[in-house]
Design a protein around this motif. Structure first.
Motif, PDB file in Angstrom:
ATOM      1  N   UNK A 158      48.379   8.222 -65.240  1.00 35.51           N
ATOM      2  CA  UNK A 158      47.888   6.961 -64.680  1.00 35.51           C
ATOM      3  C   UNK A 158      46.740   6.425 -65.518  1.00 35.51           C
ATOM      4  N   UNK A 159      45.827   7.332 -65.911  1.00 30.87           N
ATOM      5  CA  UNK A 159      44.677   6.908 -66.722  1.00 30.87           C
ATOM      6  C   UNK A 159      45.104   6.317 -68.041  1.00 30.87           C
ATOM      7  N   UNK A 160      46.078   6.997 -68.699  1.00 33.77           N
ATOM      8  CA  UNK A 160      46.546   6.506 -69.997  1.00 33.77           C
ATOM      9  C   UNK A 160      47.170   5.125 -69.853  1.00 33.77           C
ATOM     10  N   UNK A 161      47.965   4.954 -68.791  1.00 32.76           N
ATOM     11  CA  UNK A 161      48.607   3.653 -68.598  1.00 32.76           C
ATOM     12  C   UNK A 161      47.563   2.558 -68.391  1.00 32.76           C
ATOM     13  N   UNK A 162      46.562   2.856 -67.554  1.00 34.11           N
ATOM     14  CA  UNK A 162      45.528   1.843 -67.328  1.00 34.11           C
ATOM     15  C   UNK A 162      44.792   1.538 -68.613  1.00 34.11           C
ATOM     16  N   UNK A 163      44.450   2.587 -69.359  1.00 30.75           N
ATOM     17  CA  UNK A 163      43.681   2.392 -70.595  1.00 30.75           C
ATOM     18  C   UNK A 163      44.476   1.569 -71.598  1.00 30.75           C
ATOM     19  N   UNK A 164      45.750   1.967 -71.784  1.00 30.31           N
ATOM     20  CA  UNK A 164      46.558   1.242 -72.775  1.00 30.31           C
ATOM     21  C   UNK A 164      46.803  -0.191 -72.325  1.00 30.31           C
ATOM     22  N   UNK A 165      47.008  -0.372 -71.037  1.00 32.85           N
ATOM     23  CA  UNK A 165      47.233  -1.728 -70.530  1.00 32.85           C
ATOM     24  C   UNK A 165      46.054  -2.630 -70.822  1.00 32.85           C
ATOM     25  N   UNK A 166      44.852  -2.143 -70.494  1.00 34.41           N
ATOM     26  CA  UNK A 166      43.665  -2.968 -70.745  1.00 34.41           C
ATOM     27  C   UNK A 166      43.460  -3.185 -72.231  1.00 34.41           C
ATOM     28  N   UNK A 167      43.690  -2.110 -73.016  1.00 34.67           N
ATOM     29  CA  UNK A 167      43.466  -2.227 -74.457  1.00 34.67           C
ATOM     30  C   UNK A 167      44.406  -3.249 -75.071  1.00 34.67           C
TER      31      UNK A 167
END
Lengths: 449, 410
Positions: A389-398
């Motif tokens: 979940x963290x990776x998805x949020x991070x990549x999405x924002x990035x």
């Protein structure tokens, strides 16, 4: 001609490749098994004793391997997004929606001639792209992608990032100097002036944030912003975030600050004399840099890997399912569930439409099953694994910020060099100092020791 | 052919030209290999303290074709410059003198490939003066209609290039949409997209047809909106306006001294337009304004051109409504032999004054043909405008003058 040679001649290219690769793989596997059997114990003991070495090798290779697909993705994104903004179609030939075009570009630059111009300083000329690329890749090490998913959690992570990012300018200057070309020289000098000037507001803009967080570890800064999105530092440091964004654009040599490679003025700047994979390194490094500055912005100001909303504990879904606990059942499930589900999904199509051949129905079933499996496994991972979940949020924002950079490139013209320097020294520097003083004052007033 | 000796242990005879070539390959100095021919050349090719030459073109991305400029730089500031012309020289004037009157129109076409119709027009006008031909009024209206379309085409391309030279990627492609629609329209009318070869002595080649009129009507209904859209990309862009304002200022006196005409002159506040000053064709019957600006900088030159697009739309609208019926070609003998004499004609093009001066000796070929091209004239003011600016601004100044190298080198 022997029978073997005749049969070999009849094989297609794919067959020849298979018949060559498979024996080699078999031999390699056998060798590996032999090595493990003979020397397995000492090797495992050594690695267990030096776990930092394993960690280092894994992190370094992961970051190095990650940088190339990231660059490919951003290059494709830039081509397609700018094309759509220009009312063009953009890449649409290689792969679905042309998405493999950047990969093909990468292969193309690999195959080009390794050329260096007369009069160039060969050693420096060769080293320059390596320096630029390595500085980009080394910066990736400290980016916190997800809880527990980062190359290294250094307690001076931010300082390390600025230091390593500053190495880029050395590489660009090397390229500009060694190319024996005045356009390259101008580009290199421009990049030196620009990056050095913008490093000051860039660094000063995060000092206010450092006062608030009290740490330079990017991991810790991300952790501090957990909870609702109001905890994100962009709301406490709006001016700092703005200055950081502008200065980061200039650091990454992106439009409207892409003076180092202004094609209408100095041809291609420092990269004028470069071709082949050396140019490819510059090209990749630029896009990896875009990813890094976006990721850094997200980690510092937009909560990093945190979701914008904090689910109340009462609403949280807890899947207690652990695939490991099923034991042999997992193997049977993996064996039996796919064919059964494929048949089950294909059946309605085969029954419902008499004109559909059975194999087409099976293909439809297979595709549907894959979609279903991805949704189920992804959903399970998203719910039960923190880092997914963290990776998805991070990549999405990035990638939202990567898109912003691309958007700016499609929209804005380039500023002039004196306007660029004037903006850095006359506006950004005082503004970042103001931000620093206001933050410090607020911290003293609100929270006196 | 003897086998080449291995690398590294080659005995290099100093008089072997191949060896010297090998050593010098890739090292290019913009200084000419011959001794200076004029005082100016000697002065220019002597470097002062801290100065360097940079060779811009003929294959530079933003020199609008094959212009070569040797820039003398101090840091990034242009101290002096030396334009080197002739990379696209085709000898158009001489070609015209060896072709008969009809043929030479086709040679005039590719002079400025963005505004071909304006290159044909002065030649055709001069020939008509020599021959004393009365052009039918319908043909005159068609000429005005098609050339004004060509003017819009040229100006919208100018907008794209201007932005491209300042680093904007999008406007060039947006303006190419405009350009492509007009090119298709003119292709329906003339049969060609780029080099029309449409005007004839005594009229035009073919009446307007249904496809042209339907395309024109379709486009006219949304042209104003489209152009406003395109302008919105740049006119409200802070970076663009800040870079252009006050850049490359040309005052009235210098402009007159440099024989600057067209939008570049009107941007300095002089309302000189040959359509009004020396009326030709049916322009006295048409209503339009002459947009001027007083600043004389790059932004003014850009804005004047954009205002001219709107005026051109007005003219096109009037042409469609006022166009009379009748023939589109005057009755002419098969072989044109004008009486000995000379004629001069000038028209107002998208870049300025396009003119032709023809001397006839009574044969079927012009004895002398002289072509006046605004690009060439405007390029000489680069020497006044560029020094003191940065390289980036030098390119912006170049772009704002809008030269086309085909016309400069003839």
């Amino acid at each position: 001609m022997t029978a073997v040679a005749r049969s070999w001649g009849r094989l297609t290219l794919a067959g020849k490749i298979l018949f060559t690769v498979i024996p080699i793989l078999l031999l390699l596997t056998a060798g590996l098994v032999l090595v493990v059997v003979l020397f397995g114990k000492p090797i495992v003991d050594f690695l267990a004793a030096n776990i930092w070495l394993v960690r280092f090798i894994v992190a370094a290779s992961a970051v190095l391997l990650m940088s190339v697909p990231t660059a490919f993705l951003i290059i494709y994104m830039e081509m397609k997004v700018i094309a759509l903004m220009n009312l063009r179609i953009g890449p649409d030939r290689v792969g679905p929606f042309g998405s493999l075009l950047s990969v093909v570009h990468g292969l193309k630059v690999l195959m080009k001639e390794d050329f260096s111009p007369t009069g160039s300083d060969r050693l420096v000329f060769t080293l320059a792209p390596v320096v630029v690329y390595m500085s980009a890749v080394m910066s990736l090490l400290v980016l916190p992608f997800a809880p527990g998913l980062f190359g290294a959690d250094i307690n001076i992570g931010l300082l390390y990032l600025f230091a390593v990012g500053g190495l880029t300018v050395v590489g660009l200057l090397m390229a500009g100097w060694s190319s024996f070309n005045k356009y390259s020289l101008l580009g290199g000098l421009r990049s030196a002036a620009q990056v050095v000037s913008y490093e000051i507001p860039l660094t000063l803009s995060v000092v206010g944030l450092l006062i608030l967080t009290g740490t330079m570890s990017l991991n810790q800064i991300s952790l501090n912003q957990a909870g609702w999105f109001t905890n994100w530092y962009v709301f406490q440091q709006p001016l700092g975030a703005l200055i950081f964004f502008i200065a980061a654009t200039a650091e990454g040599n992106r439009t409207p600050f892409d003076l180092t490679e202004a094609d209408s003025e100095i041809v291609a700047g420092f990269a004028t004399e470069y071709s082949g994979m050396r140019f490819g390194f510059f090209f990749f490094a630029e896009y990896v840099n875009v990813f890094i500055v976006s990721g850094l912005f997200v980690a510092l100001f937009l909560g990093g890997w945190n979701a914008p909303i904090a689910w109340p504990e009462a609403w949280a879904i807890h899947l207690t399912f652990d695939p490991g606990s099923t034991g042999m059942g997992l193997l049977f499930a993996l064996l039996l569930v796919p064919p059964i589900l494929i048949l089950a999904l294909a059946a309605p199509f085969y029954v419902g439409r008499s004109s559909l051949p059975w194999w087409q129905a099976l293909i439809i079933g297979f595709v549907l099953f894959n979609v279903l499996a991805i949704v189920v496994v992804g959903g399970w991972a998203f719910i039960s694994l923190d880092w997914v979940a963290g990776l998805l949020w991070f990549l999405g924002k990035t990638y939202l910020f990567v898109f912003t950079f691309v958007w700016m490139r499609g929209t804005l013209p380039r500023v002039r060099i004196d306007q660029l320097m004037g903006f850095a020294w006359k506006w950004l520097l005082p503004a970042s100092l103001l931000n620093l003083f206001v933050t410090a004052l607020a911290v003293i007033v609100i929270n006196p020791r | 052919m003897t086998a080449a000796p291995p690398h590294g242990q080659r005995e290099a005879p100093s008089d072997d030209p191949r060896v010297q070539l090998d050593q010098d390959a890739g090292v290019f100095e913009p200084v000419p290999p011959y001794p200076p021919r004029t005082e100016r050349e000697a002065e220019f090719y002597t470097l002062g303290d801290g100065e360097m030459f940079i060779n811009m073109g003929p294959q530079h991305p933003s020199t609008h074709g094959v212009l070569r400029i040797v820039l003398k730089l101090e840091g990034e500031v242009v101290v002096d410059l030396d334009p080197v012309l002739g990379y696209l020289h085709r000898g158009v004037e001489k070609l015209c003198e060896n072709a008969d009157y009809h043929h030479s129109i086709a040679y005039l076409d590719p002079l400025e490939y963005i505004s071909s119709l304006f290159c044909e027009w002065p030649g055709v006008l001069a020939f008509e003066k020599l021959l004393d031909v009365q052009v039918p009024r319908r043909a005159e209206y068609i000429r005005v209609l098609s050339t004004e379309l060509n003017r819009i085409l040229s100006h919208s391309l100018f907008m794209g290039w201007m932005a491209l030279d300042l680093g904007g990627l999008t406007p060039i492609l947006w303006s190419f949409i405009e350009r492509d629609e007009i090119a298709e329209m003119l292709a329906a009318l003339t049969g060609q997209r780029l080099l029309y070869n449409y005007l004839r002595i005594g009229g035009v080649n073919g009446d307007i047809n249904h496809e042209f009129m339907s395309r024109l009507g379709d486009w006219m209904s949304r042209a104003t909106n489209q152009i406003e859209n395109n302008l919105g990309l740049l006119n409200q862009n802070e970076i663009f306006v800040r870079r252009m304002r006050g850049l490359g200022k040309l005052d009235k006196e210098t402009a007159f001294r440099m024989a600057v005409t067209g939008p570049n002159l009107r941007a300095t506040g002089v309302p000189l337009d040959f359509r009004r000053a020396h009326p030709y064709s049916v322009f006295p019957e048409l209503e339009f304004d002459i947009p001027t600006r007083d600043e004389g900088d790059c932004l003014a030159r850009y804005l004047v051109r954009m205002d001219e697009i709107k005026q051109s739309l007005r003219i096109i609208d009037q042409c469609i409504h006022k166009m009379p019926d009748g023939p589109v070609m005057a009755k002419l003998p098969r072989l044109l032999r004008p009486r000995p004499g000379r004629a001069y004609a000038a028209v107002e093009g998208p870049r300025g004054q396009y003119a032709a001066y023809v001397v006839s000796d009574g044969t079927d070929q012009p004895f002398r043909m002289r072509i006046h091209d605004p690009s060439f004239v405007h390029l000489q003011s680069v020497g006044v405008l560029m020094p003191g600016h940065l390289i980036a601004d030098a390119m912006a100044v170049m772009a704002s003058l809008d030269p086309i190298m085909g016309g400069v080198d003839k």
